[in-house]
Design an enzyme around this catalytic site. Structure first.
Site, PDB file in Angstrom:
ATOM      1  N   LYS A  62       0.845  -1.212   0.000  1.00  0.00           N
ATOM      2  CA  LYS A  62       0.000   0.000   0.000  1.00  0.00           C
ATOM      3  C   LYS A  62       0.871   1.249   0.000  1.00  0.00           C
ATOM      4  O   LYS A  62       0.628   2.181  -0.764  1.00  0.00           O
ATOM      5  CB  LYS A  62      -0.898  -0.027   1.252  1.00  0.00           C
ATOM      6  CG  LYS A  62      -1.559   1.290   1.584  1.00  0.00           C
ATOM      7  CD  LYS A  62      -2.482   1.154   2.764  1.00  0.00           C
ATOM      8  CE  LYS A  62      -1.949   1.614   4.090  1.00  0.00           C
ATOM      9  NZ  LYS A  62      -1.607   3.032   4.202  1.00  0.00           N
ATOM     10  N   ASN A  63       1.890   1.257   0.871  1.00  0.00           N
ATOM     11  CA  ASN A  63       2.676   2.480   1.031  1.00  0.00           C
ATOM     12  C   ASN A  63       3.677   2.717  -0.098  1.00  0.00           C
ATOM     13  O   ASN A  63       4.345   3.750  -0.126  1.00  0.00           O
ATOM     14  CB  ASN A  63       3.395   2.477   2.386  1.00  0.00           C
ATOM     15  CG  ASN A  63       2.403   2.665   3.528  1.00  0.00           C
ATOM     16  OD1 ASN A  63       1.218   2.910   3.295  1.00  0.00           O
ATOM     17  ND2 ASN A  63       2.877   2.537   4.757  1.00  0.00           N
ATOM     18  N   CYS A  84      -6.037   7.703   8.913  1.00  0.00           N
ATOM     19  CA  CYS A  84      -6.286   7.147  10.244  1.00  0.00           C
ATOM     20  C   CYS A  84      -6.143   8.216  11.312  1.00  0.00           C
ATOM     21  O   CYS A  84      -5.223   9.036  11.256  1.00  0.00           O
ATOM     22  CB  CYS A  84      -5.290   6.042  10.533  1.00  0.00           C
ATOM     23  SG  CYS A  84      -5.823   4.448   9.948  1.00  0.00           S
ATOM     24  N   ARG A 130      -0.528  14.223  13.125  1.00  0.00           N
ATOM     25  CA  ARG A 130      -0.124  14.069  11.728  1.00  0.00           C
ATOM     26  C   ARG A 130       0.002  15.398  10.999  1.00  0.00           C
ATOM     27  O   ARG A 130      -0.704  15.665  10.025  1.00  0.00           O
ATOM     28  CB  ARG A 130      -1.067  13.122  10.990  1.00  0.00           C
ATOM     29  CG  ARG A 130      -1.225  11.810  11.699  1.00  0.00           C
ATOM     30  CD  ARG A 130      -1.810  10.737  10.845  1.00  0.00           C
ATOM     31  NE  ARG A 130      -0.821  10.096  10.008  1.00  0.00           N
ATOM     32  CZ  ARG A 130      -1.059   9.010   9.291  1.00  0.00           C
ATOM     33  NH1 ARG A 130      -2.237   8.467   9.313  1.00  0.00           N
ATOM     34  NH2 ARG A 130      -0.108   8.480   8.552  1.00  0.00           N
ATOM     35  N   ASP A 139       3.500   0.586  12.214  1.00  0.00           N
ATOM     36  CA  ASP A 139       2.345  -0.078  11.587  1.00  0.00           C
ATOM     37  C   ASP A 139       2.181  -1.537  12.023  1.00  0.00           C
ATOM     38  O   ASP A 139       1.213  -2.190  11.639  1.00  0.00           O
ATOM     39  CB  ASP A 139       2.451  -0.002  10.055  1.00  0.00           C
ATOM     40  CG  ASP A 139       2.166   1.399   9.537  1.00  0.00           C
ATOM     41  OD1 ASP A 139       1.748   2.263  10.330  1.00  0.00           O
ATOM     42  OD2 ASP A 139       2.366   1.635   8.325  1.00  0.00           O
ATOM     43  N   ARG A 145      -9.089  -0.396   4.284  1.00  0.00           N
ATOM     44  CA  ARG A 145      -8.187   0.605   3.716  1.00  0.00           C
ATOM     45  C   ARG A 145      -6.844  -0.007   3.328  1.00  0.00           C
ATOM     46  O   ARG A 145      -6.178   0.497   2.423  1.00  0.00           O
ATOM     47  CB  ARG A 145      -7.926   1.731   4.737  1.00  0.00           C
ATOM     48  CG  ARG A 145      -9.088   2.689   4.916  1.00  0.00           C
ATOM     49  CD  ARG A 145      -8.640   3.908   5.696  1.00  0.00           C
ATOM     50  NE  ARG A 145      -7.275   4.210   5.333  1.00  0.00           N
ATOM     51  CZ  ARG A 145      -6.306   4.543   6.187  1.00  0.00           C
ATOM     52  NH1 ARG A 145      -6.563   4.649   7.453  1.00  0.00           N
ATOM     53  NH2 ARG A 145      -5.092   4.781   5.753  1.00  0.00           N
TER      54      ARG A 145
HETATM   55  C1  UD1 Z   1       3.759   6.849   6.506  1.00  0.00           C
HETATM   56  C2  UD1 Z   1       2.952   5.617   6.224  1.00  0.00           C
HETATM   57  C3  UD1 Z   1       2.311   5.093   7.513  1.00  0.00           C
HETATM   58  C4  UD1 Z   1       3.383   4.857   8.556  1.00  0.00           C
HETATM   59  C5  UD1 Z   1       4.269   6.099   8.733  1.00  0.00           C
HETATM   60  C6  UD1 Z   1       5.467   5.857   9.636  1.00  0.00           C
HETATM   61  C7  UD1 Z   1       2.182   5.937   3.948  1.00  0.00           C
HETATM   62  C8  UD1 Z   1       1.030   6.166   3.043  1.00  0.00           C
HETATM   63  N1  UD1 Z   1       1.904   5.938   5.260  1.00  0.00           N
HETATM   64  O1  UD1 Z   1       2.887   7.837   7.030  1.00  0.00           O
HETATM   65  O2  UD1 Z   1       1.662   3.862   7.208  1.00  0.00           O
HETATM   66  O3  UD1 Z   1       2.751   4.588   9.791  1.00  0.00           O
HETATM   67  O4  UD1 Z   1       4.789   6.523   7.453  1.00  0.00           O
HETATM   68  O5  UD1 Z   1       6.224   4.802   9.172  1.00  0.00           O
HETATM   69  O6  UD1 Z   1       3.301   5.720   3.515  1.00  0.00           O
HETATM   70  N2  UD1 Z   1       5.700  14.566  11.012  1.00  0.00           N
HETATM   71  C9  UD1 Z   1       5.801  15.899  11.318  1.00  0.00           C
HETATM   72  N3  UD1 Z   1       5.613  16.800  10.306  1.00  0.00           N
HETATM   73  C10 UD1 Z   1       5.360  16.420   9.020  1.00  0.00           C
HETATM   74  C11 UD1 Z   1       5.274  15.053   8.729  1.00  0.00           C
HETATM   75  C12 UD1 Z   1       5.444  14.126   9.755  1.00  0.00           C
HETATM   76  O7  UD1 Z   1       6.019  16.274  12.457  1.00  0.00           O
HETATM   77  O8  UD1 Z   1       5.224  17.295   8.137  1.00  0.00           O
HETATM   78  C13 UD1 Z   1       5.872  13.550  12.103  1.00  0.00           C
HETATM   79  C14 UD1 Z   1       4.591  12.772  12.372  1.00  0.00           C
HETATM   80  O9  UD1 Z   1       3.745  13.442  13.269  1.00  0.00           O
HETATM   81  C15 UD1 Z   1       5.135  11.477  12.935  1.00  0.00           C
HETATM   82  C16 UD1 Z   1       6.465  11.290  12.209  1.00  0.00           C
HETATM   83  O10 UD1 Z   1       6.785  12.566  11.660  1.00  0.00           O
HETATM   84  O11 UD1 Z   1       5.404  11.619  14.306  1.00  0.00           O
HETATM   85  C17 UD1 Z   1       6.430  10.252  11.133  1.00  0.00           C
HETATM   86  O12 UD1 Z   1       5.404  10.547  10.215  1.00  0.00           O
HETATM   87  P1  UD1 Z   1       5.582  10.215   8.673  1.00  0.00           P
HETATM   88  O13 UD1 Z   1       6.813   9.397   8.474  1.00  0.00           O
HETATM   89  O14 UD1 Z   1       5.444  11.476   7.904  1.00  0.00           O
HETATM   90  O15 UD1 Z   1       4.311   9.311   8.381  1.00  0.00           O
HETATM   91  P2  UD1 Z   1       3.351   9.355   7.123  1.00  0.00           P
HETATM   92  O16 UD1 Z   1       4.122   9.697   5.904  1.00  0.00           O
HETATM   93  O17 UD1 Z   1       2.136  10.131   7.457  1.00  0.00           O
END
Ligand code: UD1
Length: 418
Positions: A22-23, A116, A121, A305, A397
């Protein structure tokens, strides 16, 4: 609305085929907006996140058709740079489109993403990265508005290795003028997969899988046929199911190396695991012991995850475990549901304190998010008696044909309309 009805207690035996990740597929779909040539993505998973992403692409004017499980995208007719809230709210990954849409149209208007409910986020790192490439950003009435005359390569240092921000910046940078370097980039295997895909359509990206990614901008991108990597989280979920229910499961996937942190913990639990060609075989025929402590970390650490699933397993191991969630703030909502099934689990701040019980007891429980929902299904499969898992749209999902695959292993699980 639908629910799962599970009669627990069956051991699991047999083999299961793992879907493509998925990711990986979601950012690759976002990347298709960057080219006018046809892309064929092979063996796309049958999950609602993909269907919602396809709806968004169609809204942008792309043509998207399925041929069996292959998805053919033709973005040559894309003519819209706006993603309205009713579409963006269905899917967190809609935010990945910022990079590719602004690259294509020099404009993007995207409603704040959904996905989710597992914490705040934020998208600040995505936006800061795009700004470094020359994008002007304003936020108004729940929309992110991006505008630029041109995209120009730059050095971008991420405050934390965010998966989504790394991918978004890669997508914006592949057709920018000059070179971009992303430092403290996320190192997840799905980012390497995105690099492989982008290079297959003519981009010049290197370094994915390490903390520094280099992107040399190119003027034009082409088409390709692409098979994404296997879904390590789906594979991990089936491995934990095997550990919780007993029996022997054979997982058909080539992602064992990407699951090292989980395999290490499952061996510590007392599971027998061996890897043969493109298979992971897990046997478990006695009560497992607790793993003491697990902390989620960015890759290659233990994946957030798989946190809910391994916690469900710890609930029925002998001894005590502490599971700490370092990435998302509210990822323990499933704990109160597991308590309804008899679990001895207490959440304090970011840690769950678990004392092992002999067995779960069947109960009616509510899925609050994708991975927490999957953990409840695993608990139901291992439980004594009948369980009902409500709100399984969360599980849909990310897990294609979940109940079919589990039934093939011998589980007693059916989907029922409510
Ligand atoms: C992706 C994955 C999700 C997985 C996560 C962590 C996809 C579609 N989803 O989510 O399944 O659980 O990686 O492995 O690939 N953060 C900030 N600012 C930002 C972005 C992130 O502070 O602009 C923080 C988040 O709050 C979190 C951490 O960074 O604490 C990691 O988030 P991130 O790696 O961005 O996760 P996603 O890309 O949303």
């Amino acid at each position: 609305m639908e629910k799962y009805v599970i009669n627990g207690g069956n051991k699991l035996y047999g083999s299961v085929d793992i879907q493509t990740a998925k990711n990986s597929v979601l950012p690759i779909l976002a990347a298709t907006v960057l080219t006018d040539e046809k892309i064929r993505i092979l063996n796309v998973p049958e999950i609602s996140d993909v269907n919602n992403m396809v709806k968004i692409l169609i809204r942008l004017g792309c043509k998207a058709v399925f041929s069996g499980r292959d998805l053919i995208i033709d973005s040559s007719s894309a003519d819209c740079f706006e993603i309205p809230s009713e579409l963006a709210h269905e899917l967190r990954s809609s935010v990945f489109l910022l990079g590719s849409v602004v690259s294509r149209f020099r404009m993007a208007k995207i409603a704040y993403p959904g996905g989710c409910d597992i914490g705040l986020r934020p998208v600040d790192l995505h936006l800061a990265g795009l700004k470094r490439l020359g994008v002007q950003i304003t936020e108004k009435n729940g929309y992110i508005l991006c505008k630029c005359d041109k995209l120009t390569g730059n050095e971008i240092m991420l405050d934390c290795p965010s998966v989504g921000a790394t991918e978004n910046i890669m997508l914006a940078a592949v057709r920018a003028e000059g070179c971009t370097t992303i430092k403290n980039a996320a190192r997840e295997p799905e980012i390497e997969d995105l690099q492989r895909f982008l290079n297959a359509i003519g981009a010049k990206v290197s370094g994915a899988g390490s903390g520094t990614i280099k992107i040399e901008g190119v003027k034009k991108l082409g088409g390709c046929e692409y098979l994404p990597i296997h879904d390590r989280i789906e594979a991990g979920t089936f491995l934990v199911a095997g550990a919780m229910c007993g029996g022997e499961v054979e997982i058909n996937c080539s992602c064992a190396e990407n699951l090292s942190s989980l395999l290490h913990k499952l061996r510590e639990n007392g599971c027998n695991i061996y890897i043969k060609n493109d298979k992971i075989v897990l046997g478990s025929n006695r009560r497992l012991t607790s793993v003491k402590s697990i902390e989620t970390q960015p890759y290659p650490g233990f994946p957030t995850d798989l946190q809910a699933q391994i916690t469900a397993l710890c609930c029925i191991c002998s001894g005590q475990s502490i599971i700490t969630e370092n990435l998302f703030e509210t990822r323990f909502k499933y704990a109160s549901e597991l308590r309804k099934m008899g679990a001895d689990i207490t959440v304090i701040n970011r840690s769950a304190f678990v004392r092992g019980i002999d067995r779960f007891k069947g109960a009616t429980v509510v899925a609050h998010d994708l991975r927490g929902g999957a953990a409840l299904v695993l608990a139901g499969l291992a439980a004594e008696g009948r369980s009902e898992i409500l709100y399984i749209s969360h599980i849909d999902r990310g897990y294609g044909a979940f109940e079919y695959k589990l039934r093939k292993l011998g589980a007693d699980i059916v989907r029922v309309a409510v």
